[in-house]
Design a protein around this motif. Sequence first.
Motif, PDB file in Angstrom:
ATOM      1  N   ASP A 222       0.833  -1.214   0.000  1.00 25.26           N
ATOM      2  CA  ASP A 222       0.000   0.000   0.000  1.00 25.26           C
ATOM      3  C   ASP A 222       0.862   1.257   0.000  1.00 25.26           C
ATOM      4  O   ASP A 222       0.527   2.256  -0.652  1.00 25.26           O
ATOM      5  CB  ASP A 222      -0.925   0.017   1.223  1.00 25.26           C
ATOM      6  CG  ASP A 222      -2.091  -0.959   1.087  1.00 25.26           C
ATOM      7  OD1 ASP A 222      -2.362  -1.393  -0.058  1.00 25.26           O
ATOM      8  OD2 ASP A 222      -2.712  -1.280   2.114  1.00 25.26           O
TER       9      ASP A 222
ATOM     10  N   ARG B 168       2.214   1.679  -3.500  1.00 25.65           N
ATOM     11  CA  ARG B 168       1.153   2.144  -4.394  1.00 25.65           C
ATOM     12  C   ARG B 168       0.842   3.615  -4.164  1.00 25.65           C
ATOM     13  O   ARG B 168       0.549   4.351  -5.103  1.00 25.65           O
ATOM     14  CB  ARG B 168      -0.102   1.300  -4.199  1.00 25.65           C
ATOM     15  CG  ARG B 168      -1.204   1.635  -5.192  1.00 25.65           C
ATOM     16  CD  ARG B 168      -2.326   0.626  -5.178  1.00 25.65           C
ATOM     17  NE  ARG B 168      -1.888  -0.689  -5.633  1.00 25.65           N
ATOM     18  CZ  ARG B 168      -2.703  -1.645  -6.055  1.00 25.65           C
ATOM     19  NH1 ARG B 168      -4.005  -1.444  -6.058  1.00 25.65           N
ATOM     20  NH2 ARG B 168      -2.235  -2.802  -6.465  1.00 25.65           N
ATOM     21  N   GLU B 169       0.931   4.074  -2.926  1.00 26.34           N
ATOM     22  CA  GLU B 169       0.680   5.488  -2.629  1.00 26.34           C
ATOM     23  C   GLU B 169       1.745   6.361  -3.291  1.00 26.34           C
ATOM     24  O   GLU B 169       1.450   7.430  -3.827  1.00 26.34           O
ATOM     25  CB  GLU B 169       0.668   5.710  -1.119  1.00 26.34           C
ATOM     26  CG  GLU B 169       0.426   7.147  -0.684  1.00 26.34           C
ATOM     27  CD  GLU B 169      -0.921   7.707  -1.136  1.00 26.34           C
ATOM     28  OE1 GLU B 169      -1.041   8.942  -1.233  1.00 26.34           O
ATOM     29  OE2 GLU B 169      -1.843   6.913  -1.414  1.00 26.34           O
TER      30      GLU B 169
ATOM     31  N   ARG C 231       0.801   6.436  -6.966  1.00 26.35           N
ATOM     32  CA  ARG C 231      -0.370   7.299  -7.188  1.00 26.35           C
ATOM     33  C   ARG C 231       0.042   8.762  -7.156  1.00 26.35           C
ATOM     34  O   ARG C 231      -0.361   9.561  -8.013  1.00 26.35           O
ATOM     35  CB  ARG C 231      -1.423   7.034  -6.112  1.00 26.35           C
ATOM     36  CG  ARG C 231      -2.712   7.857  -6.291  1.00 26.35           C
ATOM     37  CD  ARG C 231      -3.548   7.873  -5.038  1.00 26.35           C
ATOM     38  NE  ARG C 231      -2.847   8.518  -3.943  1.00 26.35           N
ATOM     39  CZ  ARG C 231      -2.716   9.835  -3.813  1.00 26.35           C
ATOM     40  NH1 ARG C 231      -3.251  10.666  -4.716  1.00 26.35           N
ATOM     41  NH2 ARG C 231      -2.056  10.349  -2.799  1.00 26.35           N
TER      42      ARG C 231
ATOM     43  N   GLU D  97      -0.273  11.307 -10.427  1.00 27.48           N
ATOM     44  CA  GLU D  97      -1.067  12.538 -10.400  1.00 27.48           C
ATOM     45  C   GLU D  97      -0.203  13.755 -10.734  1.00 27.48           C
ATOM     46  O   GLU D  97      -0.661  14.693 -11.389  1.00 27.48           O
ATOM     47  CB  GLU D  97      -1.734  12.695  -9.031  1.00 27.48           C
ATOM     48  CG  GLU D  97      -2.835  11.664  -8.790  1.00 27.48           C
ATOM     49  CD  GLU D  97      -3.534  11.823  -7.453  1.00 27.48           C
ATOM     50  OE1 GLU D  97      -3.098  12.684  -6.652  1.00 27.48           O
ATOM     51  OE2 GLU D  97      -4.510  11.082  -7.203  1.00 27.48           O
TER      52      GLU D  97
ATOM     53  N   ASN E 264       3.445  -2.635  -8.911  1.00 30.53           N
ATOM     54  CA  ASN E 264       2.451  -1.997  -8.047  1.00 30.53           C
ATOM     55  C   ASN E 264       1.759  -0.840  -8.754  1.00 30.53           C
ATOM     56  O   ASN E 264       0.551  -0.633  -8.602  1.00 30.53           O
ATOM     57  CB  ASN E 264       3.119  -1.504  -6.762  1.00 30.53           C
ATOM     58  CG  ASN E 264       3.266  -2.589  -5.729  1.00 30.53           C
ATOM     59  OD1 ASN E 264       2.402  -2.771  -4.889  1.00 30.53           O
ATOM     60  ND2 ASN E 264       4.357  -3.336  -5.798  1.00 30.53           N
TER      61      ASN E 264
ATOM     62  N   TYR F 296      -2.200  -0.421  -9.590  1.00 32.94           N
ATOM     63  CA  TYR F 296      -2.990   0.782  -9.302  1.00 32.94           C
ATOM     64  C   TYR F 296      -3.774   1.209 -10.537  1.00 32.94           C
ATOM     65  O   TYR F 296      -4.968   1.541 -10.458  1.00 32.94           O
ATOM     66  CB  TYR F 296      -2.045   1.893  -8.832  1.00 32.94           C
ATOM     67  CG  TYR F 296      -2.593   3.285  -8.914  1.00 32.94           C
ATOM     68  CD1 TYR F 296      -3.681   3.691  -8.141  1.00 32.94           C
ATOM     69  CD2 TYR F 296      -2.004   4.226  -9.770  1.00 32.94           C
ATOM     70  CE1 TYR F 296      -4.177   4.991  -8.228  1.00 32.94           C
ATOM     71  CE2 TYR F 296      -2.487   5.510  -9.854  1.00 32.94           C
ATOM     72  CZ  TYR F 296      -3.569   5.892  -9.079  1.00 32.94           C
ATOM     73  OH  TYR F 296      -4.050   7.179  -9.173  1.00 32.94           O
TER      74      TYR F 296
ATOM     75  N   SER G  31      -6.632  -1.747 -10.982  1.00 32.09           N
ATOM     76  CA  SER G  31      -7.656  -1.907  -9.946  1.00 32.09           C
ATOM     77  C   SER G  31      -8.341  -0.592  -9.583  1.00 32.09           C
ATOM     78  O   SER G  31      -9.558  -0.556  -9.379  1.00 32.09           O
ATOM     79  CB  SER G  31      -7.046  -2.528  -8.691  1.00 32.09           C
ATOM     80  OG  SER G  31      -6.036  -1.688  -8.145  1.00 32.09           O
ATOM     81  N   ASP G  32      -7.591   0.502  -9.524  1.00 37.98           N
ATOM     82  CA  ASP G  32      -8.163   1.778  -9.087  1.00 37.98           C
ATOM     83  C   ASP G  32      -8.662   2.637 -10.245  1.00 37.98           C
ATOM     84  O   ASP G  32      -9.689   3.310 -10.114  1.00 37.98           O
ATOM     85  CB  ASP G  32      -7.131   2.580  -8.290  1.00 37.98           C
ATOM     86  CG  ASP G  32      -6.787   1.936  -6.962  1.00 37.98           C
ATOM     87  OD1 ASP G  32      -6.941   0.713  -6.842  1.00 37.98           O
ATOM     88  OD2 ASP G  32      -6.365   2.661  -6.039  1.00 37.98           O
ATOM     89  N   LEU G  33      -7.932   2.613 -11.365  1.00 35.43           N
ATOM     90  CA  LEU G  33      -8.266   3.507 -12.480  1.00 35.43           C
ATOM     91  C   LEU G  33      -8.867   2.771 -13.674  1.00 35.43           C
ATOM     92  O   LEU G  33      -9.130   3.389 -14.702  1.00 35.43           O
ATOM     93  CB  LEU G  33      -7.008   4.279 -12.917  1.00 35.43           C
ATOM     94  CG  LEU G  33      -6.359   5.139 -11.827  1.00 35.43           C
ATOM     95  CD1 LEU G  33      -5.147   5.884 -12.384  1.00 35.43           C
ATOM     96  CD2 LEU G  33      -7.349   6.126 -11.223  1.00 35.43           C
ATOM     97  N   LYS G  34      -9.074   1.460 -13.535  1.00 34.59           N
ATOM     98  CA  LYS G  34      -9.763   0.664 -14.556  1.00 34.59           C
ATOM     99  C   LYS G  34      -9.105   0.795 -15.931  1.00 34.59           C
ATOM    100  O   LYS G  34      -9.760   1.030 -16.941  1.00 34.59           O
ATOM    101  CB  LYS G  34     -11.251   1.055 -14.645  1.00 34.59           C
ATOM    102  CG  LYS G  34     -11.963   1.095 -13.307  1.00 34.59           C
ATOM    103  CD  LYS G  34     -11.828  -0.219 -12.548  1.00 34.59           C
ATOM    104  CE  LYS G  34     -12.530  -0.138 -11.178  1.00 34.59           C
ATOM    105  NZ  LYS G  34     -12.277  -1.349 -10.352  1.00 34.59           N
TER     106      LYS G  34
ATOM    107  N   LYS H  42     -10.304  12.387 -13.647  1.00 31.96           N
ATOM    108  CA  LYS H  42     -10.806  11.157 -14.251  1.00 31.96           C
ATOM    109  C   LYS H  42      -9.942  10.738 -15.441  1.00 31.96           C
ATOM    110  O   LYS H  42     -10.356  10.862 -16.590  1.00 31.96           O
ATOM    111  CB  LYS H  42     -12.257  11.337 -14.697  1.00 31.96           C
ATOM    112  CG  LYS H  42     -13.234  11.564 -13.557  1.00 31.96           C
ATOM    113  CD  LYS H  42     -14.661  11.684 -14.087  1.00 31.96           C
ATOM    114  CE  LYS H  42     -15.654  11.883 -12.953  1.00 31.96           C
ATOM    115  NZ  LYS H  42     -17.050  11.991 -13.464  1.00 31.96           N
TER     116      LYS H  42
END
Length: 239
Positions: free
Chosen positions: A98, A101-102, A105, A109, A180, A184, A187-190, A225
């Motif tokens: 985690d 992954r943070e 992320r 961004e 990782n 992300y 799983s998180d952003l499809k 998005k």
Amino acid sequence: GQGVDEPLSPTGFKQADAAGLFLSNVKFTHVFSSDLLRAKQARKNKFCKDLEIKCDTRLRERKYGVAEGRPLTDLKAMAKAAGEQCPAFTPSGGETLDEVRERARDFFEFLCQLAVEVEQKDQEVHGAASRTSEMYEEGSVFPWTGNHSVHELSSANSGASELLLDANILVVSHGAYMRNWIGYFVSDLKCTLPANLTKTQLSSVSPNTGVSHFIIKLENRTVLKPEIICVCLNQDSHL
């Protein structure tokens, strides 16, 4: 891991040279690298010669604590003794999945915001006619896409032709970290994946100097998005 900052081996330099040649016709606008020596030593391609390689600690390999500098078999033995399995096991002093992954992320961004700012500056200089189309007409030649352009690949997946932001970013990082990051994306952003990609390939660590290519589209030019299309994953045909 992070604590043993070894340079590339002779084999590593050969692989890095092969990757640079493989990417020699891709025009990058930005280059980011982990600040660890084995990542920074990757060769630039001919279109990167005037670009600064910006090092970022967020791109470092996962921290493995007491397991760093030891064989992978030792890490697996530690995990077994703790009643766990790799890669979910976290050695003492290491990073959890985690936490990795943070970091991924946060850096992603940052890249999205960078792309938006690049376009805004370009609009200020060139007005409504962005140089995005010029860049792709002159053309980055991606060796894994055959005769397809970035616009065609993007439109084929989304069903619509949209103006791409004028940023083509090269990121150099490490195997466990990138696994990782891709997790992300999925799983998180499809993230949209290639149809022929297997679950084993998706969960595998990239080979050394493996190349993955993602097209990122931002709705209304915001970072809220992102639409992500995976063109290829862990490509190693250059090795």
